[in-house]
Design a protein around this motif. Structure first.
Motif, PDB file in Angstrom:
ATOM      1  N   MET A  82       0.841  -1.202   0.000  1.00  0.00           N
ATOM      2  CA  MET A  82       0.000   0.000   0.000  1.00  0.00           C
ATOM      3  C   MET A  82       0.874   1.248   0.000  1.00  0.00           C
ATOM      4  N   SER A  83       0.388   2.286  -0.672  1.00  0.00           N
ATOM      5  CA  SER A  83       1.141   3.538  -0.730  1.00  0.00           C
ATOM      6  C   SER A  83       0.180   4.717  -0.822  1.00  0.00           C
ATOM      7  N   VAL A  84       0.751   5.911  -0.616  1.00  0.00           N
ATOM      8  CA  VAL A  84      -0.030   7.146  -0.608  1.00  0.00           C
ATOM      9  C   VAL A  84       0.684   8.166  -1.489  1.00  0.00           C
ATOM     10  N   LEU A  85      -0.087   8.922  -2.261  1.00  0.00           N
ATOM     11  CA  LEU A  85       0.460  10.025  -3.040  1.00  0.00           C
ATOM     12  C   LEU A  85       0.326  11.307  -2.224  1.00  0.00           C
ATOM     13  N   ALA A  86       1.429  11.985  -1.998  1.00  0.00           N
ATOM     14  CA  ALA A  86       1.401  13.260  -1.274  1.00  0.00           C
ATOM     15  C   ALA A  86       1.828  14.382  -2.211  1.00  0.00           C
ATOM     16  N   ILE A  87       1.070  15.460  -2.188  1.00  0.00           N
ATOM     17  CA  ILE A  87       1.357  16.633  -3.019  1.00  0.00           C
ATOM     18  C   ILE A  87       1.712  17.786  -2.103  1.00  0.00           C
ATOM     19  N   ASP A  88       2.903  18.335  -2.309  1.00  0.00           N
ATOM     20  CA  ASP A  88       3.386  19.467  -1.529  1.00  0.00           C
ATOM     21  C   ASP A  88       3.463  20.674  -2.455  1.00  0.00           C
ATOM     22  N   ALA A  89       2.434  21.520  -2.381  1.00  0.00           N
ATOM     23  CA  ALA A  89       2.347  22.696  -3.251  1.00  0.00           C
ATOM     24  C   ALA A  89       3.017  23.879  -2.557  1.00  0.00           C
ATOM     25  N   GLY A  90       4.302  24.068  -2.837  1.00  0.00           N
ATOM     26  CA  GLY A  90       5.087  25.091  -2.164  1.00  0.00           C
ATOM     27  C   GLY A  90       5.015  26.435  -2.851  1.00  0.00           C
ATOM     28  N   THR A  91       5.908  27.333  -2.455  1.00  0.00           N
ATOM     29  CA  THR A  91       5.880  28.710  -2.940  1.00  0.00           C
ATOM     30  C   THR A  91       6.500  28.842  -4.324  1.00  0.00           C
ATOM     31  N   THR A  92       7.465  28.014  -4.653  1.00  0.00           N
ATOM     32  CA  THR A  92       8.126  28.133  -5.952  1.00  0.00           C
ATOM     33  C   THR A  92       7.912  26.921  -6.847  1.00  0.00           C
ATOM     34  N   GLY A  93       7.339  25.853  -6.306  1.00  0.00           N
ATOM     35  CA  GLY A  93       7.113  24.664  -7.105  1.00  0.00           C
ATOM     36  C   GLY A  93       6.284  23.639  -6.362  1.00  0.00           C
ATOM     37  N   VAL A  94       5.924  22.585  -7.059  1.00  0.00           N
ATOM     38  CA  VAL A  94       5.122  21.504  -6.483  1.00  0.00           C
ATOM     39  C   VAL A  94       5.948  20.226  -6.481  1.00  0.00           C
ATOM     40  N   THR A  95       5.995  19.571  -5.323  1.00  0.00           N
ATOM     41  CA  THR A  95       6.649  18.273  -5.181  1.00  0.00           C
ATOM     42  C   THR A  95       5.575  17.217  -4.983  1.00  0.00           C
ATOM     43  N   ALA A  96       5.691  16.104  -5.660  1.00  0.00           N
ATOM     44  CA  ALA A  96       4.800  14.959  -5.443  1.00  0.00           C
ATOM     45  C   ALA A  96       5.649  13.768  -5.053  1.00  0.00           C
ATOM     46  N   VAL A  97       5.256  13.070  -4.011  1.00  0.00           N
ATOM     47  CA  VAL A  97       5.984  11.874  -3.588  1.00  0.00           C
ATOM     48  C   VAL A  97       4.998  10.732  -3.364  1.00  0.00           C
ATOM     49  N   VAL A  98       5.478   9.532  -3.595  1.00  0.00           N
ATOM     50  CA  VAL A  98       4.720   8.331  -3.248  1.00  0.00           C
ATOM     51  C   VAL A  98       5.397   7.717  -2.039  1.00  0.00           C
ATOM     52  N   VAL A  99       4.631   7.564  -0.947  1.00  0.00           N
ATOM     53  CA  VAL A  99       5.167   7.067   0.319  1.00  0.00           C
ATOM     54  C   VAL A  99       4.589   5.685   0.599  1.00  0.00           C
ATOM     55  N   THR A 100       5.457   4.728   0.880  1.00  0.00           N
ATOM     56  CA  THR A 100       5.017   3.363   1.154  1.00  0.00           C
ATOM     57  C   THR A 100       4.718   3.192   2.649  1.00  0.00           C
ATOM     58  N   GLU A 101       4.130   2.050   3.014  1.00  0.00           N
ATOM     59  CA  GLU A 101       3.657   1.893   4.390  1.00  0.00           C
ATOM     60  C   GLU A 101       4.777   1.809   5.415  1.00  0.00           C
ATOM     61  N   ASP A 102       6.031   1.609   4.969  1.00  0.00           N
ATOM     62  CA  ASP A 102       7.149   1.652   5.916  1.00  0.00           C
ATOM     63  C   ASP A 102       7.725   3.062   6.062  1.00  0.00           C
ATOM     64  N   GLY A 103       7.039   4.055   5.464  1.00  0.00           N
ATOM     65  CA  GLY A 103       7.459   5.445   5.590  1.00  0.00           C
ATOM     66  C   GLY A 103       8.555   5.857   4.633  1.00  0.00           C
ATOM     67  N   ALA A 104       8.831   5.031   3.632  1.00  0.00           N
ATOM     68  CA  ALA A 104       9.868   5.344   2.647  1.00  0.00           C
ATOM     69  C   ALA A 104       9.265   6.073   1.450  1.00  0.00           C
ATOM     70  N   ILE A 105      10.085   6.904   0.806  1.00  0.00           N
ATOM     71  CA  ILE A 105       9.651   7.584  -0.414  1.00  0.00           C
ATOM     72  C   ILE A 105      10.050   6.724  -1.602  1.00  0.00           C
ATOM     73  N   ALA A 106       9.039   6.217  -2.299  1.00  0.00           N
ATOM     74  CA  ALA A 106       9.289   5.302  -3.416  1.00  0.00           C
ATOM     75  C   ALA A 106       9.471   6.036  -4.739  1.00  0.00           C
ATOM     76  N   ALA A 107       8.928   7.235  -4.838  1.00  0.00           N
ATOM     77  CA  ALA A 107       9.016   7.984  -6.090  1.00  0.00           C
ATOM     78  C   ALA A 107       8.807   9.459  -5.789  1.00  0.00           C
ATOM     79  N   LYS A 108       9.365  10.304  -6.675  1.00  0.00           N
ATOM     80  CA  LYS A 108       9.269  11.747  -6.466  1.00  0.00           C
ATOM     81  C   LYS A 108       9.223  12.466  -7.798  1.00  0.00           C
ATOM     82  N   GLY A 109       8.425  13.519  -7.863  1.00  0.00           N
ATOM     83  CA  GLY A 109       8.393  14.393  -9.026  1.00  0.00           C
ATOM     84  C   GLY A 109       8.382  15.833  -8.556  1.00  0.00           C
ATOM     85  N   TYR A 110       8.911  16.726  -9.379  1.00  0.00           N
ATOM     86  CA  TYR A 110       8.938  18.144  -8.995  1.00  0.00           C
ATOM     87  C   TYR A 110       8.754  19.004 -10.231  1.00  0.00           C
ATOM     88  N   GLU A 111       7.998  20.086 -10.073  1.00  0.00           N
ATOM     89  CA  GLU A 111       7.792  21.029 -11.172  1.00  0.00           C
ATOM     90  C   GLU A 111       7.703  22.448 -10.607  1.00  0.00           C
TER      91      GLU A 111
END
Length: 489
Positions: free
Chosen positions: A1-30
């Motif tokens: 199981m995993s969760v998509l988290a979107i961090d909409a910051g001041t200069t860009g947006v980060t998206a990460v996929v976090v797995t149930e052990d608290g690890a970041i499995a994937a990341k995107g930034y724009e």
């Protein structure tokens, strides 16, 4: 199981996929554009925020199996305010960003009319252009044709989280959470709801504001046609600093974290007790559970920390990158009496002087760039100490995150200044992590905050020097310099 988290910051947006052990499995930034139509004005195009969100999420999702996703969490820059058409979802104007100072005159007017004490009593905030309410007041006064459509119900008003949720759900939901609502000057902290009195003071129709929802639990569902063919519960929402507090698993009263970013934000969990500060700190909502229990925090907002390092790089051009600062500063044992007060946009907590300006003092013929770089890192540590000394920290370690937390010299200087152990986690993307934790808690990926605590892993702990006399002497010199910087403009 995993969760998509979107961090909409001041200069860009980060998206990460976090797995149930608290690890970041994937990341995107724009990144998205910054607009400065006049000196002191800062704006974002809402459509550019939305497109950056799609691009960042698309990049992260391309690296994982989307069938494993259980929920979406959202965290965001907080005090930025947006308008959008409830039907078309288009925006009639650019967003007014938290950094924007155009409402300084409105704040002064409200203070002169004697409103600040009551506003602070209800909201825990100050009358400062930083917060959203005066931005809306400015829109009503300066753009009456646009504002008429807010009053008629055509346009919705919200923060970045509520705008993104509207876009992700094709306009079905108009919601926000307490951690964003409490930064608008329209939210009664004690009552835990929008305030009719404050809406009247700032002339904002309550019907234009989002519905308040818990910070975790299924609050909306994404529309596949609008959001990357995904139909997922949006099950976690929080403003960026409260999200980082949650991501650092600061669940107990007295737990504190410091996020080093463009500015730095220190939050201490005060539990279910709404604590007031006479020392320039902000009382704020941290999060609300699905059962309705409200957790509070005290917050110290420092406007310029990482931005001071950027200024060394781009303005003075004495460092090539932020990563170089530890090595350069490490070539000298001290700043040799040089003090840098980075009041480049005034001073935030606990001094709150918008007229203060930056100052480097103590320069001699022997001063080198290494001394100035070290003085910059010391200034960040001093600023955090100033805030922590006014907080009920109870001796708990200070957990740090954000880009500059990777700087070992800064972390050691920080420990020496605050006299506490400074703990850096393995994952310093704690803002996005907090959004993931909230969404996962709301959908059963994690069953409790105890489960979340088990995912937190220490990278390194920095212990303070046993003898604090040198740190105290340096801090006393800093306080003298801060006083000299005040009122300059």
């Amino acid at each position: 199981m995993s969760v998509l988290a979107i961090d909409a910051g001041t200069t860009g947006v980060t998206a990460v996929v976090v797995t149930e052990d608290g690890a970041i499995a994937a990341k995107g930034y724009e990144e998205f554009g910054q607009h400065f139509p006049r000196p002191g004005w800062v704006e974002h195009a809402p459509e550019e925020i939305w497109q950056a969100t799609l691009a960042a999420a698309r990049a992260a999702l391309a690296q994982v199996d989307t069938a494993d996703l259980r929920a979406v969490g959202i965290t965001n820059q907080r005090e930025t305010i947006l308008l959008w058409d409830r039907e078309t979802l288009g925006s009639p104007r650019r967003a007014i960003v938290w950094q924007d100072r155009r409402t300084a005159e409105i704040c002064a007017r409200l203070k002169e009319a004697g409103h600040e004490a009551r506003v602070t009593e209800l909201t825990g905030l100050r009358l400062d252009p930083y917060f959203s309410g005066t931005k809306l007041m400015w829109l009503a006064e300066e753009e009456p044709n646009t504002w008429a459509l807010v009053e008629s119900g055509r346009y919705a008003v919200g923060t970045v989280d509520s705008y993104l949720i509207a876009r992700m759900t094709r306009g079905t939901y108009h919601v926000t959470d307490v951690s964003n609502a409490c930064r608008t000057l329209l939210f009664d902290l004690g009552a835990g709801d929008w305030s009719d009195e404050l809406c009247a003071l700032f002339d904002v129709p309550r019907d234009a504001l989002p519905e308040l929802v818990p910070n975790w639990g299924e609050v909306a569902t994404t529309d596949p046609a609008s959001f990357l063919d995904l139909s997922l519960p949006i099950a976690g929402v929080a403003g960026d600093q409260q999200s980082a507090l949650f991501g650092q698993t600061c669940f107990e009263p007295g737990d504190a974290k410091c996020t080093y970013g463009t500015g730095s934000f220190i939050l201490t969990n005060t539990g279910t007790s709404l604590e007031r500060s006479d020392a320039g700190l902000l009382s704020t909502a941290a999060w609300r559970s699905p059962a309705g229990e409200l957790t509070y925090a005290l917050e110290g907002a420092i406007f310029v920390t990482g931005a001071a390092v950027q200024w060394l790089r781009d303005g003075l051009q004495i460092v090539g990158s932020a990563d170089e600062t530890a090595a350069i500063a490490g070539t000298v044992d001290s700043s040799e009496g040089v003090v840098f007060v980075p009041a480049l946009t005034g001073l935030g907590a606990p001094h709150w002087d918008p007229h203060a300006r930056g100052m480097i003092i103590g320069i001699t013929r022997g001063t080198t760039r290494a001394h100035i770089v070290r003085a910059t890192l010391e200034a960040i540590a001093f600023e955090v100490r100033d805030v922590l000394e006014t907080m009920p920290n109870q001796g708990a370690p200070l957990r740090v995150d954000g880009g500059a937390s990777a700087n070992d010299l800064l972390c050691q200087l920080q420990a020496d200044q605050v006299g506490l152990e400074v703990q850096r986690p393995r994952l310093v993307e704690t803002t996005a992590l907090g959004a993931a934790f909230l969404a996962g808690l709301g959908t059963g990926v994690w069953s409790s905050t105890d489960d979340l605590r088990e995912t937190w892993q220490l990278d390194r702990a920095f212990s303070p020097a046993a003898d604090r006399s040198a740190a105290d002497a340096a801090h006393a010199r800093w306080i003298d310099a801060v006083e000299r910087s005040k009122g300059w403009a």
